[in-house]
Design a protein around this motif. Structure first.
Motif, PDB file in Angstrom:
ATOM      1  N   LEU A  62       0.837  -1.198   0.000  1.00 31.36           N
ATOM      2  CA  LEU A  62       0.000   0.000   0.000  1.00 31.36           C
ATOM      3  C   LEU A  62       0.868   1.244   0.000  1.00 31.36           C
ATOM      4  O   LEU A  62       1.891   1.302   0.693  1.00 31.36           O
ATOM      5  CB  LEU A  62      -0.898   0.051   1.238  1.00 31.36           C
ATOM      6  CG  LEU A  62      -1.894  -1.080   1.458  1.00 31.36           C
ATOM      7  CD1 LEU A  62      -2.706  -0.804   2.712  1.00 31.36           C
ATOM      8  CD2 LEU A  62      -2.793  -1.265   0.264  1.00 31.36           C
ATOM      9  N   VAL A  63       0.454   2.248  -0.755  1.00 33.06           N
ATOM     10  CA  VAL A  63       1.097   3.559  -0.743  1.00 33.06           C
ATOM     11  C   VAL A  63      -0.002   4.590  -0.523  1.00 33.06           C
ATOM     12  O   VAL A  63      -0.952   4.677  -1.307  1.00 33.06           O
ATOM     13  CB  VAL A  63       1.863   3.856  -2.047  1.00 33.06           C
ATOM     14  CG1 VAL A  63       2.508   5.238  -1.981  1.00 33.06           C
ATOM     15  CG2 VAL A  63       2.917   2.787  -2.311  1.00 33.06           C
ATOM     16  N   ILE A  64       0.117   5.338   0.578  1.00 33.47           N
ATOM     17  CA  ILE A  64      -0.862   6.359   0.936  1.00 33.47           C
ATOM     18  C   ILE A  64      -0.175   7.718   0.856  1.00 33.47           C
ATOM     19  O   ILE A  64       0.830   7.948   1.542  1.00 33.47           O
ATOM     20  CB  ILE A  64      -1.401   6.135   2.360  1.00 33.47           C
ATOM     21  CG1 ILE A  64      -2.046   4.744   2.473  1.00 33.47           C
ATOM     22  CG2 ILE A  64      -2.381   7.246   2.744  1.00 33.47           C
ATOM     23  CD1 ILE A  64      -2.296   4.292   3.902  1.00 33.47           C
ATOM     24  N   ASP A  65      -0.684   8.590   0.011  1.00 35.17           N
ATOM     25  CA  ASP A  65      -0.175   9.951  -0.134  1.00 35.17           C
ATOM     26  C   ASP A  65      -1.277  10.920   0.280  1.00 35.17           C
ATOM     27  O   ASP A  65      -2.432  10.736  -0.108  1.00 35.17           O
ATOM     28  CB  ASP A  65       0.172  10.260  -1.601  1.00 35.17           C
ATOM     29  CG  ASP A  65       1.360   9.468  -2.122  1.00 35.17           C
ATOM     30  OD1 ASP A  65       2.286   9.193  -1.350  1.00 35.17           O
ATOM     31  OD2 ASP A  65       1.342   9.129  -3.326  1.00 35.17           O
ATOM     32  N   TYR A  66      -0.904  11.940   1.050  1.00 31.68           N
ATOM     33  CA  TYR A  66      -1.909  12.965   1.360  1.00 31.68           C
ATOM     34  C   TYR A  66      -1.269  14.326   1.567  1.00 31.68           C
ATOM     35  O   TYR A  66      -0.104  14.442   1.940  1.00 31.68           O
ATOM     36  CB  TYR A  66      -2.777  12.564   2.557  1.00 31.68           C
ATOM     37  CG  TYR A  66      -2.141  12.653   3.930  1.00 31.68           C
ATOM     38  CD1 TYR A  66      -2.322  13.774   4.733  1.00 31.68           C
ATOM     39  CD2 TYR A  66      -1.405  11.597   4.441  1.00 31.68           C
ATOM     40  CE1 TYR A  66      -1.771  13.849   6.002  1.00 31.68           C
ATOM     41  CE2 TYR A  66      -0.850  11.656   5.710  1.00 31.68           C
ATOM     42  CZ  TYR A  66      -1.033  12.781   6.484  1.00 31.68           C
ATOM     43  OH  TYR A  66      -0.482  12.854   7.741  1.00 31.68           O
ATOM     44  N   ALA A  67      -2.067  15.349   1.272  1.00 31.44           N
ATOM     45  CA  ALA A  67      -1.683  16.738   1.530  1.00 31.44           C
ATOM     46  C   ALA A  67      -2.444  17.146   2.789  1.00 31.44           C
ATOM     47  O   ALA A  67      -3.673  17.293   2.744  1.00 31.44           O
ATOM     48  CB  ALA A  67      -2.047  17.632   0.354  1.00 31.44           C
ATOM     49  N   PRO A  68      -1.752  17.304   3.916  1.00 29.12           N
ATOM     50  CA  PRO A  68      -2.447  17.587   5.178  1.00 29.12           C
ATOM     51  C   PRO A  68      -3.202  18.901   5.171  1.00 29.12           C
ATOM     52  O   PRO A  68      -2.833  19.857   4.500  1.00 29.12           O
ATOM     53  CB  PRO A  68      -1.315  17.646   6.205  1.00 29.12           C
ATOM     54  CG  PRO A  68      -0.161  16.961   5.578  1.00 29.12           C
ATOM     55  CD  PRO A  68      -0.305  17.189   4.102  1.00 29.12           C
ATOM     56  N   GLY A  69      -4.264  18.894   5.969  1.00 29.19           N
ATOM     57  CA  GLY A  69      -4.995  20.115   6.276  1.00 29.19           C
ATOM     58  C   GLY A  69      -4.586  20.555   7.671  1.00 29.19           C
ATOM     59  O   GLY A  69      -3.403  20.757   7.945  1.00 29.19           O
ATOM     60  N   GLU A  70      -5.532  20.632   8.578  1.00 28.68           N
ATOM     61  CA  GLU A  70      -5.259  21.070   9.950  1.00 28.68           C
ATOM     62  C   GLU A  70      -4.620  19.993  10.812  1.00 28.68           C
ATOM     63  O   GLU A  70      -3.994  20.295  11.823  1.00 28.68           O
ATOM     64  CB  GLU A  70      -6.552  21.554  10.613  1.00 28.68           C
ATOM     65  CG  GLU A  70      -7.124  22.812   9.978  1.00 28.68           C
ATOM     66  CD  GLU A  70      -6.172  23.997  10.051  1.00 28.68           C
ATOM     67  OE1 GLU A  70      -5.573  24.230  11.118  1.00 28.68           O
ATOM     68  OE2 GLU A  70      -6.013  24.689   9.025  1.00 28.68           O
ATOM     69  N   THR A  71      -4.793  18.708  10.426  1.00 26.96           N
ATOM     70  CA  THR A  71      -4.234  17.625  11.230  1.00 26.96           C
ATOM     71  C   THR A  71      -3.424  16.668  10.364  1.00 26.96           C
ATOM     72  O   THR A  71      -3.557  16.647   9.136  1.00 26.96           O
ATOM     73  CB  THR A  71      -5.348  16.817  11.947  1.00 26.96           C
ATOM     74  OG1 THR A  71      -6.210  16.245  10.966  1.00 26.96           O
ATOM     75  CG2 THR A  71      -6.142  17.697  12.900  1.00 26.96           C
ATOM     76  N   ILE A  72      -2.588  15.875  11.039  1.00 27.25           N
ATOM     77  CA  ILE A  72      -1.848  14.781  10.404  1.00 27.25           C
ATOM     78  C   ILE A  72      -2.154  13.511  11.195  1.00 27.25           C
ATOM     79  O   ILE A  72      -2.469  13.571  12.387  1.00 27.25           O
ATOM     80  CB  ILE A  72      -0.325  15.058  10.348  1.00 27.25           C
ATOM     81  CG1 ILE A  72       0.242  15.350  11.733  1.00 27.25           C
ATOM     82  CG2 ILE A  72      -0.019  16.202   9.387  1.00 27.25           C
ATOM     83  CD1 ILE A  72       1.752  15.560  11.780  1.00 27.25           C
ATOM     84  N   VAL A  73      -2.059  12.360  10.527  1.00 23.16           N
ATOM     85  CA  VAL A  73      -2.310  11.097  11.222  1.00 23.16           C
ATOM     86  C   VAL A  73      -1.039  10.686  11.961  1.00 23.16           C
ATOM     87  O   VAL A  73       0.073  10.825  11.437  1.00 23.16           O
ATOM     88  CB  VAL A  73      -2.797   9.995  10.258  1.00 23.16           C
ATOM     89  CG1 VAL A  73      -1.729   9.592   9.249  1.00 23.16           C
ATOM     90  CG2 VAL A  73      -3.289   8.775  11.011  1.00 23.16           C
ATOM     91  N   GLU A  74      -1.206  10.223  13.173  1.00 23.52           N
ATOM     92  CA  GLU A  74      -0.070   9.760  13.981  1.00 23.52           C
ATOM     93  C   GLU A  74       0.301   8.366  13.489  1.00 23.52           C
ATOM     94  O   GLU A  74      -0.559   7.503  13.355  1.00 23.52           O
ATOM     95  CB  GLU A  74      -0.480   9.762  15.463  1.00 23.52           C
ATOM     96  CG  GLU A  74       0.680   9.575  16.419  1.00 23.52           C
ATOM     97  CD  GLU A  74       1.045   8.129  16.573  1.00 23.52           C
ATOM     98  OE1 GLU A  74       2.256   7.820  16.480  1.00 23.52           O
ATOM     99  OE2 GLU A  74       0.148   7.289  16.772  1.00 23.52           O
TER     100      GLU A  74
END
Length: 153
Positions: A62-74
Motif C-alpha cells: 500500500l502507498v498512501i499519499d496525502y496533503a495535510p490540512g489542519e491535522t496529520i495522522v499519527e
C-alpha cells in the motif's frame, strides 16, 4: 477522531493490535505546517488481509499519499489500524478504498490518494487506486514507485 488531537492515545504506550479495523482508533495531531502545501507518504509493503471467500491471506504493497490540512495522522495509530486487517476478510477493492475513505473522512486532508498493489491470487494481480478528488494545483506529486507485477523474471 480521538477526543484531543494534541494528545495521541497510542504514542508512548504499549498498545495491543486491534481485533479488527472498525475497533482501531486513529490518532490525529495538529499539523505543525498547516499553512504549507506539502505531501506526506506512507508505504506499507507488507500489508495483509484475508480473502472473504477462502479465508486465505492476501498480500499488498500500500502507498498512501496525502496533503495535510489542519491535522496529520499519527504513524503508530496508522500502523495499528493497518495491522488490524490481518484477520479481516475483504475484497481488495473494499479494503483499499475503505482505508482511503476512512483516513480522508476523519483527518480531512486537502487531498488523499491510496494505491493498493495486490500480489497475485489465482495468477492475477489486482491493483486498486482511489483518490479524494483532483490534487491541489501546486502540489508536488511523485509517482508511487511500485512497478506493475512482473513475476520472477
Amino acid at each position: 477522531m480521538s477526543e484531543d488531537p494534541v494528545q495521541p492515545l497510542h504514542l508512548g504506550r504499549n498498545t495491543p493490535l486491534p481485533a479488527n479495523p472498525a475497533d482501531a482508533v486513529l490518532d490525529y495531531v495538529q499539523n505543525p505546517r498547516a499553512d504549507e502545501l506539502y505531501l506526506v507518504r506512507f508505504a506499507a509493503p507488507e500489508f495483509t488481509s484475508l480473502c472473504p471467500v477462502t479465508g486465505q491471506p492476501d498480500f499488498a504493497h500500500l502507498v498512501i499519499d496525502y496533503a495535510p490540512g489542519e491535522t496529520i495522522v499519527e504513524s503508530k495509530s496508522l500502523k495499528l489500524f493497518l495491522g488490524a486487517f490481518r484477520n479481516h476478510c475483504g475484497f481488495h477493492e473494499d479494503v483499499t478504498v475503505g482505508i482511503g475513505k476512512r483516513l480522508f473522512d476523519e483527518m480531512t486532508p486537502r487531498w488523499l490518494r491510496i494505491g493498493g498493489y495486490w500480489y497475485p491470487r489465482g495468477g492475477i494481480p489486482i491493483d486498486v487506486f482511489w483518490q479524494s478528488g483532483k490534487p491541489p494545483e501546486a502540489l508536488w506529486l511523485p509517482g508511487q514507485g511500485v512497478p506493475s507485477y512482473r513475476g520472477r523474471g
